[in-house]
Scaffold this active site. Structure first.
Site, mmCIF file in Angstrom:
data_model
loop_
_atom_site.group_PDB
_atom_site.id
_atom_site.type_symbol
_atom_site.label_atom_id
_atom_site.label_comp_id
_atom_site.label_asym_id
_atom_site.label_seq_id
_atom_site.Cartn_x
_atom_site.Cartn_y
_atom_site.Cartn_z
ATOM 1 N N TYR A 185 -22.078 30.437 8.846
ATOM 2 C CA TYR A 185 -21.666 30.818 7.482
ATOM 3 C C TYR A 185 -20.807 29.727 6.851
ATOM 4 N N PHE A 202 -33.691 28.321 13.094
ATOM 5 C CA PHE A 202 -32.554 27.640 12.453
ATOM 6 C C PHE A 202 -32.946 26.410 11.637
ATOM 7 N N HIS A 203 -34.207 25.983 11.703
ATOM 8 C CA HIS A 203 -34.583 24.918 10.759
ATOM 9 C C HIS A 203 -34.902 25.460 9.372
ATOM 10 N N ARG A 208 -37.487 26.592 24.412
ATOM 11 C CA ARG A 208 -36.800 25.573 23.628
ATOM 12 C C ARG A 208 -36.171 24.570 24.591
ATOM 13 N N ARG A 209 -35.678 23.442 24.053
ATOM 14 C CA ARG A 209 -34.948 22.458 24.847
ATOM 15 C C ARG A 209 -35.736 22.021 26.076
HETATM 16 FE FE1 HAS Z 1 -28.989 32.568 13.044
HETATM 17 C C1 HAS Z 1 -29.357 31.676 16.371
HETATM 18 C C2 HAS Z 1 -28.895 35.876 13.923
HETATM 19 C C3 HAS Z 1 -28.220 33.455 9.773
HETATM 20 C C4 HAS Z 1 -28.288 29.274 12.295
HETATM 21 N N1 HAS Z 1 -28.864 30.802 14.114
HETATM 22 C C5 HAS Z 1 -29.086 30.653 15.471
HETATM 23 C C6 HAS Z 1 -28.938 29.272 15.831
HETATM 24 C C7 HAS Z 1 -28.584 28.593 14.674
HETATM 25 C C8 HAS Z 1 -28.561 29.575 13.607
HETATM 26 C C9 HAS Z 1 -28.278 27.112 14.542
HETATM 27 O O1 HAS Z 1 -28.585 37.535 16.457
HETATM 28 C C10 HAS Z 1 -29.164 28.675 17.207
HETATM 29 C C11 HAS Z 1 -27.979 28.630 18.066
HETATM 30 C C12 HAS Z 1 -28.315 28.020 19.389
HETATM 31 O O2 HAS Z 1 -28.484 26.782 19.462
HETATM 32 O O3 HAS Z 1 -28.468 28.764 20.365
HETATM 33 N N2 HAS Z 1 -28.679 34.322 12.030
HETATM 34 C C13 HAS Z 1 -28.719 35.559 12.572
HETATM 35 C C14 HAS Z 1 -28.523 36.580 11.529
HETATM 36 C C15 HAS Z 1 -28.330 35.878 10.349
HETATM 37 C C16 HAS Z 1 -28.418 34.483 10.689
HETATM 38 C C17 HAS Z 1 -28.513 38.074 11.699
HETATM 39 N N3 HAS Z 1 -28.410 31.554 11.348
HETATM 40 C C18 HAS Z 1 -28.125 32.112 10.125
HETATM 41 C C19 HAS Z 1 -27.687 31.084 9.209
HETATM 42 C C20 HAS Z 1 -27.713 29.890 9.918
HETATM 43 C C21 HAS Z 1 -28.164 30.214 11.255
HETATM 44 C C22 HAS Z 1 -27.249 31.321 7.790
HETATM 45 C C23 HAS Z 1 -27.347 28.515 9.492
HETATM 46 C C24 HAS Z 1 -27.073 28.128 8.278
HETATM 47 N N4 HAS Z 1 -29.136 33.571 14.790
HETATM 48 C C25 HAS Z 1 -29.034 34.916 14.932
HETATM 49 C C26 HAS Z 1 -29.097 35.274 16.366
HETATM 50 C C27 HAS Z 1 -29.216 34.060 17.069
HETATM 51 C C28 HAS Z 1 -29.240 33.026 16.052
HETATM 52 C C29 HAS Z 1 -29.033 36.597 16.980
HETATM 53 C C30 HAS Z 1 -29.293 33.890 18.597
HETATM 54 C C31 HAS Z 1 -30.682 33.882 19.033
HETATM 55 C C32 HAS Z 1 -30.839 33.643 20.505
HETATM 56 O O4 HAS Z 1 -31.435 34.507 21.156
HETATM 57 O O5 HAS Z 1 -30.358 32.628 21.039
HETATM 58 C C33 HAS Z 1 -28.034 36.524 8.997
HETATM 59 O O6 HAS Z 1 -26.850 35.990 8.485
HETATM 60 C C34 HAS Z 1 -29.160 36.333 8.035
HETATM 61 C C35 HAS Z 1 -28.951 37.102 6.727
HETATM 62 C C36 HAS Z 1 -29.835 36.555 5.644
HETATM 63 C C37 HAS Z 1 -30.626 37.271 4.849
HETATM 64 C C38 HAS Z 1 -31.501 36.569 3.842
HETATM 65 C C39 HAS Z 1 -30.948 36.624 2.425
HETATM 66 C C40 HAS Z 1 -31.775 35.785 1.511
HETATM 67 C C41 HAS Z 1 -31.289 35.002 0.503
HETATM 68 C C42 HAS Z 1 -32.259 34.167 -0.314
HETATM 69 C C43 HAS Z 1 -32.895 34.951 -1.430
HETATM 70 C C44 HAS Z 1 -33.843 34.095 -2.190
HETATM 71 C C45 HAS Z 1 -34.007 34.122 -3.525
HETATM 72 C C46 HAS Z 1 -34.970 33.148 -4.123
HETATM 73 C C47 HAS Z 1 -33.268 35.006 -4.440
HETATM 74 C C48 HAS Z 1 -30.691 38.771 4.935
HETATM 75 C C49 HAS Z 1 -29.847 34.977 0.159
HETATM 76 C C50 HAS Z 1 -36.008 33.868 -4.945
HETATM 77 C C51 HAS Z 1 -36.926 32.855 -5.532
HETATM 78 C C52 HAS Z 1 -37.587 33.038 -6.696
HETATM 79 C C53 HAS Z 1 -38.508 32.002 -7.188
HETATM 80 C C54 HAS Z 1 -37.442 34.225 -7.521
HETATM 81 C C1 HEM Z 2 -33.612 20.942 17.418
HETATM 82 C C2 HEM Z 2 -37.171 18.953 14.770
HETATM 83 C C3 HEM Z 2 -34.081 18.339 11.058
HETATM 84 C C4 HEM Z 2 -30.681 20.741 13.520
HETATM 85 C C5 HEM Z 2 -34.863 20.526 16.979
HETATM 86 C C6 HEM Z 2 -36.092 20.734 17.706
HETATM 87 C C7 HEM Z 2 -37.083 20.172 16.965
HETATM 88 C C8 HEM Z 2 -36.499 19.623 15.771
HETATM 89 C C9 HEM Z 2 -38.568 20.143 17.319
HETATM 90 C C10 HEM Z 2 -36.222 21.509 19.003
HETATM 91 C C11 HEM Z 2 -35.979 20.687 20.181
HETATM 92 C C12 HEM Z 2 -35.925 21.485 21.465
HETATM 93 O O1 HEM Z 2 -35.580 22.681 21.459
HETATM 94 O O2 HEM Z 2 -36.206 20.871 22.511
HETATM 95 C C13 HEM Z 2 -36.621 18.559 13.545
HETATM 96 C C14 HEM Z 2 -37.346 17.866 12.496
HETATM 97 C C15 HEM Z 2 -36.473 17.687 11.463
HETATM 98 C C16 HEM Z 2 -35.211 18.284 11.858
HETATM 99 C C17 HEM Z 2 -38.807 17.444 12.569
HETATM 100 C C18 HEM Z 2 -36.678 16.998 10.133
HETATM 101 C C19 HEM Z 2 -37.147 15.806 10.010
HETATM 102 C C20 HEM Z 2 -32.931 19.031 11.363
HETATM 103 C C21 HEM Z 2 -31.838 19.277 10.461
HETATM 104 C C22 HEM Z 2 -30.887 19.966 11.153
HETATM 105 C C23 HEM Z 2 -31.372 20.132 12.510
HETATM 106 C C24 HEM Z 2 -31.788 18.829 9.006
HETATM 107 C C25 HEM Z 2 -29.553 20.477 10.696
HETATM 108 C C26 HEM Z 2 -28.895 20.117 9.657
HETATM 109 C C27 HEM Z 2 -31.150 20.923 14.812
HETATM 110 C C28 HEM Z 2 -30.370 21.512 15.878
HETATM 111 C C29 HEM Z 2 -31.210 21.557 17.015
HETATM 112 C C30 HEM Z 2 -32.491 21.015 16.596
HETATM 113 C C31 HEM Z 2 -28.942 22.012 15.797
HETATM 114 C C32 HEM Z 2 -30.888 22.153 18.379
HETATM 115 C C33 HEM Z 2 -30.502 21.150 19.369
HETATM 116 C C34 HEM Z 2 -30.312 21.809 20.706
HETATM 117 O O3 HEM Z 2 -31.059 22.728 21.084
HETATM 118 O O4 HEM Z 2 -29.354 21.401 21.373
HETATM 119 N N1 HEM Z 2 -35.128 19.858 15.806
HETATM 120 N N2 HEM Z 2 -35.340 18.790 13.124
HETATM 121 N N3 HEM Z 2 -32.614 19.571 12.595
HETATM 122 N N4 HEM Z 2 -32.410 20.622 15.280
HETATM 123 FE FE1 HEM Z 2 -33.870 19.698 14.210
#
Ligand code: HAS
Ligand code: HEM
Ligand code: CU
Length: 573
Positions: free
Chosen positions: A242, A390-391, A452-453
């Site tokens: 967040y 997360f991408h 993954r990884r």
């Molecule tokens: Fe996540 C794992 C649950 C949000 C990033 N998350 C990750 C990891 C990352 C990450 C980096 O519960 C990997 C960590 C690792 O390396 O192990 N995540 C959630 C939940 C939310 C959530 C419940 N995550 C995010 C955000 C991230 C992010 C934000 C980065 C910026 N996540 C998890 C969970 C894991 C997890 C488990 C662990 C999984 C595992 O097993 O390891 C919520 O906050 C999401 C709420 C969002 C919504 C969507 C609202 C939509 C909006 C856009 C509306 C669009 C409009 C456009 C209006 C309900 C606001 C309209 C367009 C027109 C043209 C009209």
């Molecule tokens: C991991 C591709 C850009 C954050 C990975 C993995 C792939 C990937 C395939 C998974 C590797 C694995 O699990 O072994 C790409 C490509 C990108 C891109 C093609 C664009 C050219 C980004 C950006 C962010 C990001 C913009 C964040 C700002 C991460 C993180 C991991 C990851 C945090 C996890 C590393 C880990 O597991 O330790 N990416 N990525 N990536 N990427 Fe990207």
């Protein structure tokens, strides 16, 4: 009737020109450092995408010369993109915005000191990363052990962000004293709330690194408990998402309506959203640890429900910003239930970047709710599904929004111009398309059971022989190529712009794109609606947030400490 957000408050006095130039300069340093980190980090991404496409490039002489292993590359990719790029960008953006919004002076010496300290921390951590002495991935779970320099550098870098918190909160409190009874202007309110949330969130990782990992890596203590460390890591590790996305929300709420030609729907609603994030972002981290032992199911379930609760402010944001977009499109003559969308300025990259980022986040958020559901989690945990998730959250919702911001913020700060709007637009669209294809491929591979990884392209593919993974692998490989092309276009635009000549001072030609408001929070607290009055005392709410985290983590950590089992470190790569 249209009401301007400027009309709702006094336009902040622009401090003297020399001060303003200094403020812009320090902001620019943060932003450019951020994008330099992203540049290096992103170049490694396509190699990993090829790996998940079944193509192993890690044995080629060029890559072998640059990276000791797949994991050194992955560590650099995760740290530079997710930790360095985000923190530097946010530190600049959310220092500049409240300073301008409140019209308060900040101490420039302190601002530069913070920037230099943060950069020094980064450089110290970079040495072991680049020399393969911190190949720990961006989560650096013990018992994997790296050089003490990595932990010390990381602590200094992350610690410096707390100095930015101090500076912004101090600025806001001085503004409050100088303006008793007034409602904090919206952009400043969102910035202060975000920083306060981060101040609660960061305590976990700071405790982990300072009290556990640094002494252990220096050999002062013999061992470290992996589960305690991991739990402290995810205290910060969920809320950090967040910290990455709320600055994007600020742009979606406050600036996107301007880019689209519409208005902010409701300031009181935005304030409620940010207070919900302040209170509830942190006590949810156990949703990363459903598979871990010695944490009771009761606590995991409580964190799961709190996770569902923290999806609500994002849902409020989705509907509220969608309404701003519809307002904009109808003002341009848009018609029909969905036909109005065609009237939006899709060719304008400052508009398309944040909106496409939001579209990706609809799917990213939905996937997050799947991850959080303890019944689904075992299916996707530690599979390629997770990088898929997360991408399209941090890799697109955050990154593409920040790229879009750079396209007006750099001209605003420097008086320079984008070399080509069409190229910038192409970069934005290809990033969106590339990431959608990437997410499709990776989520799909995850469901088939690809971990993954893992350097899966080097393992016997027969592991998955009964599963049709050719199609998702092909999608993932193609997405890597699209994203490489996109990144090259974006960084060409960015660096050409930065290296070009100054045209004017940017203040008039690229003003901060404030939007008009339909329902304002008003100027004075007296007589303001309850939502405005109850959300104003952010310091007290910060105290409540801290209390909630202690309640939701105290008993969990107490049990882990009572059963602590310190182990020595390992060096795997
Ligand atoms: Fe996540 C794992 C649950 C949000 C990033 N998350 C990750 C990891 C990352 C990450 C980096 O519960 C990997 C960590 C690792 O390396 O192990 N995540 C959630 C939940 C939310 C959530 C419940 N995550 C995010 C955000 C991230 C992010 C934000 C980065 C910026 N996540 C998890 C969970 C894991 C997890 C488990 C662990 C999984 C595992 O097993 O390891 C919520 O906050 C999401 C709420 C969002 C919504 C969507 C609202 C939509 C909006 C856009 C509306 C669009 C409009 C456009 C209006 C309900 C606001 C309209 C367009 C027109 C043209 C009209
Ligand atoms: C991991 C591709 C850009 C954050 C990975 C993995 C792939 C990937 C395939 C998974 C590797 C694995 O699990 O072994 C790409 C490509 C990108 C891109 C093609 C664009 C050219 C980004 C950006 C962010 C990001 C913009 C964040 C700002 C991460 C993180 C991991 C990851 C945090 C996890 C590393 C880990 O597991 O330790 N990416 N990525 N990536 N990427 Fe990207
Ligand atoms: Cu999480």
């Amino acid at each position: 009737s249209k009401q301007s957000s400027h009309a709702a408050r006094e336009t902040p006095v622009i401090p003297d020109a020399a001060y303003l130039a200094g403020l812009k300069k320090v902001t620019q340093y943060y932003i450019v450092t951020a994008f330099l980190a992203l540049f290096i980090g992103v170049l490694i991404g396509p190699l990993q995408a090829l790996n998940y496409g079944g193509i192993n490039v890690y044995d080629t002489p060029i890559i072998k010369g640059l990276l000791k292993s797949y994991y050194q590359g992955l560590s650099l990719h995760g740290v530079l993109n997710a930790l360095v790029f985000t923190q530097f960008f946010i530190s600049g953006f959310l220092l500049y915005l409240p300073a301008r919004d409140l019209g308060m002076r900040i101490n420039m010496k302190f601002a530069w000191f913070t920037y230099i300290l943060m950069t020094a921390g980064l450089l110290v951590a970079a040495v072991p990363l680049l020399t393969n002495n911190a190949t720990l991935l961006y989560t650096f779970y013990p018992p994997m052990e790296g050089s003490p320099l990595f932990y010390i550098g990381a602590a200094v870098m992350v610690g410096s962000s707390l100095l930015v918190v101090g500076q912004v909160v101090n600025m806001w409190m001085r503004w409050k004293r100088a303006n008793p009874g007034r409602v904090t202007p919206l952009v400043a309110f969102m910035s202060v709330a975000t920083w306060m949330m981060w101040a609660v969130a960061a305590l976990g990782i700071v405790t982990e690194v300072v009290f556990l990992l640094i002494p252990w890596s220096l050999g002062w203590v013999a061992g470290v408990d992996p589960l305690i460390s991991k739990t402290l890591f995810w205290w910060t590790g969920h809320a950090i998402v967040y910290f990455w996305v709320l600055p994007a929300y600020i742009a979606w709420y406050a600036f996107l309506p301007n880019h689209a030609g519409g208005r902010i729907v409701s300031e009181p609603l935005v304030r409620l959203t940010f207070v919900m994030f302040l209170l509830n972002s942190t006590p949810v981290g156990l949703h990363h640890q459903y598979a871990d032992p010695n944490i009771s199911a009761t606590w995991k379930t409580m964190h799961m429900f709190l996770t569902f609760l923290i999806a609500i402010p994002s849902l409020l944001t989705a509907f509220s910003v969608a309404a701003s977009l519809e307002d904009a499109a109808r003002a341009r003559g848009g018609r029909g239930l969905f036909g109005w969308m065609l009237k939006l300025p899709w060719g304008k990259p400052t508009f398309s970047a944040p909106v496409l980022a939001m579209v990706s986040f609809i799917l990213g958020g939905a996937g997050g709710i799947v991850n959080a559901s303890s019944t689904f989690a075992p299916v996707i945990h530690n599979t390629a599904w997770i990088p898929g998730h997360f991408h399209i959250t941090v890799g697109t919702a955050t990154t593409l929004t920040f790229m879009g911001i750079s396209l007006w913020l750099i001209p605003h700060l420097t008086g320079k111009r984008m070399p080509s709007v069409r190229l910038a637009s192409a970069a934005v669209w290809t990033w969106f398309i590339g990431m959608m294809v990437f997410a499709l491929g990776m989520h799909w591979e995850g469901l088939v059971g690809v971990p993954r990884r893992a350097l899966i392209s080097a393992t016997a593919q027969s592991v998955y022989r009964d599963m049709p993974i050719q199609i998702p692998q092909m999608l993932t490989a193609i997405s890597g190529v699209i994203l490489l092309v996109s990144a090259v276009m974006y960084f060409y635009v960015l660096f050409r712009m930065l290296l070009s000549r100054r045209v004017d001072d940017g203040e008039v030609s690229f003003p901060i794109p404030y939007s008009e408001v339909i329902s304002s929070a008003g100027r004075n607290l007296a007589g303001a609606n309850a939502l405005v009055r109850y959300t104003e005392p952010l310091l007290a709410l910060w105290g409540v947030a801290l209390l909630l985290v202690l309640l939701m983590y105290g008993p969990v950590l107490a049990r882990l400490f009572a059963n602590a089992e310190p182990v020595p470190g390992w060096r795997l790569y």
